[in-house]
Write an enzyme that holds these catalytic residues in place. Structure first.
Site, mmCIF file in Angstrom:
data_model
loop_
_atom_site.group_PDB
_atom_site.id
_atom_site.type_symbol
_atom_site.label_atom_id
_atom_site.label_comp_id
_atom_site.label_asym_id
_atom_site.label_seq_id
_atom_site.Cartn_x
_atom_site.Cartn_y
_atom_site.Cartn_z
ATOM 1 N N ASP A 128 -9.604 20.500 -27.547
ATOM 2 C CA ASP A 128 -10.721 19.642 -27.947
ATOM 3 C C ASP A 128 -11.761 20.429 -28.748
ATOM 4 O O ASP A 128 -12.479 21.258 -28.176
ATOM 5 C CB ASP A 128 -11.345 19.087 -26.654
ATOM 6 C CG ASP A 128 -12.541 18.198 -26.909
ATOM 7 O OD1 ASP A 128 -12.720 17.742 -28.051
ATOM 8 O OD2 ASP A 128 -13.295 17.965 -25.944
ATOM 9 N N ASP A 136 -13.819 16.492 -34.714
ATOM 10 C CA ASP A 136 -13.509 16.497 -33.285
ATOM 11 C C ASP A 136 -12.077 16.049 -32.998
ATOM 12 O O ASP A 136 -11.764 14.866 -33.086
ATOM 13 C CB ASP A 136 -14.513 15.589 -32.560
ATOM 14 C CG ASP A 136 -14.280 15.579 -31.045
ATOM 15 O OD1 ASP A 136 -13.538 16.439 -30.547
ATOM 16 O OD2 ASP A 136 -14.843 14.696 -30.381
#
Ligand SMILES: *[C@@H]1O[C@H](CO)[C@@H](O)[C@H](O)[C@H]1NC(C)=O
Length: 375
Positions: free
Chosen positions: A90, A272
């Site tokens: 992530d 992201d």
């Protein structure tokens, strides 16, 4: 002599790359739709992409939102001998956490759990890892471990061991999260795993890159550099702003057929890999979805007709003088009978819908993000 040295250095660098295969699991949306539970979950856990980007409190909270379309994971080993976990790599957070055997939340029962007593290298931390009172958080204790990523071991890595997890995590395909954003978001006094990897001399360059395939297999995380077999043309580099927390970049405008449809005065966006779609303020996103003829339903999904999606226009992101065109094949996705655009509301985030189209390099050493046409 000099060229021989350069060649040797190049070989060393390309050999030092660490390739971590990423898989796509069944999405929570798919899983819950099959059980007829998706709409109930969506009501209980509204999609709030901003939650992840709220200022954190002193308790080292790790805020989460229920993103039902996250699917990519890779496998890491925690401890000695390594206990295996599927993690989301992530770029929108900086903490590594996995479920622990002391967790009896539903989400822990459906995932692998770390047993610190079964590891010879575990050291307990002193700080808690959030005390949960909100369904959108994970909580537990901290510890230090050797983490096996590909063929290397990162030593003495701080990580979170959950003893409580929000219930929506039960339906997600991965056990935990491996954060790859900047130290400003790390656990107190801790160093994110990628920084430790670099500091401990395990990789040739202070950089990683991601290729996200639309297939179940074939996606790759490359630690220590870039791999030209996953993109065509060259990588277009974009400066990162305020690189202390997130991978922030500046978008100049977003256009359709030459018309500015969003971000008309420029906007800052976070790159992201832990957000499935593209997020922006409602005024901008409603305008984009309006151009696409999409109708937003009560759950925030922008629905388009599944016929003729090929005729929809490219959406062009103008970033640092480069144009990145996103075709409908990239931004429309189908589940059960519905087709959705990959545009939802919040603050600007370029998530997986963008990263599948553009191989993305995260260059910490030079504070840049690079995008190239994915193959
Ligand atoms: C954890 O590991 C220890 C040592 O191997 C073992 O005795 C114990 O049963 C394990 N606990 C769980 C919950 O698996």
């Amino acid at each position: 002599m000099k060229s021989a040295f350069v060649l040797l250095a190049f070989l060393t660098v390309s050999q030092g790359l660490l390739r971590i295969p990423l898989m796509r699991g069944k999405s929570a949306r798919q899983l819950l739709e099959e059980k007829g539970l998706f709409e109930e979950y969506r009501r209980k856990f509204p999609y709030n992409p901003a939650a992840k980007f709220l200022p954190r409190n002193e308790l080292d909270a790790v805020p989460l939102t229920f993103d039902p379309d996250l699917t990519y994971y890779g496998v890491i080993g925690v401890g000695t001998p390594p206990q295996l976990f599927k993690v989301l790599f992530d770029t929108g957070s900086s903490v590594l956490w996995v479920p622990s055997v002391s967790c009896s939340s539903a989400a822990c029962e459906s995932h692998s759990k770390f047993n610190s007593s079964a590891s010879s290298t575990f050291q307990a931390g002193t700080k808690p890892f959030y005390i949960s009172y909100n369904s959108g958080f994970v909580a537990g204790s901290t510890g230090y471990e050797n983490i096996k990523v590909g063929d290397i071991y990162v030593e003495n890595q701080i990580f979170g061991l959950t003893n409580t997890e929000a219930v929506f995590l039960a339906s997600l395909p991965w056990d935990g999260i491996l954060g790859m954003a900047f130290p400003g978001l790390a656990l107190q006094g801790g160093t994110p795993i990628f920084d430790n990897m670099w500091n401990q001399g395990k990789i040739p360059q202070d950089m990683f890159s991601m290729y996200l395939s639309s297939s179940v297999e074939g996606s790759m995380l490359i630690l220590g550099g870039t791999d030209p077999s996953y993109y065509s043309g060259s990588i277009n580099w974009v400066p990162v702003y305020g690189a202390t927390n997130y991978w922030n970049i500046q978008i100049q405008s977003i256009t359709i057929n030459g018309n500015t449809v969003a971000c008309s005065a420029g906007c800052e966006a976070v790159v992201d890999s832990g957000t499935s779609v593209i997020i922006g303020p409602s005024k901008d996103i409603n305008n984009i979805n309006g151009w696409l003829g999409a109708v937003t339903n009560q759950y925030g999904d922008a629905i388009v007709s599944c016929s003729n999606t090929k005729l929809l226009p490219d959406i062009v992101f103008n970033i640092n003088g480069y144009s990145f065109a996103l075709p409908p094949s990239a931004y429309v996705s189908k589940s059960v009978s519905r087709c959705r655009t990959g545009f939802a509301t919040g603050s600007w985030i370029l998530g997986e819908v963008f990263m599948r189209q553009f191989y993305t390099a995260f260059d910490i050493g030079n504070n840049m993000v690079g995008f190239a046409q994915a193959v």
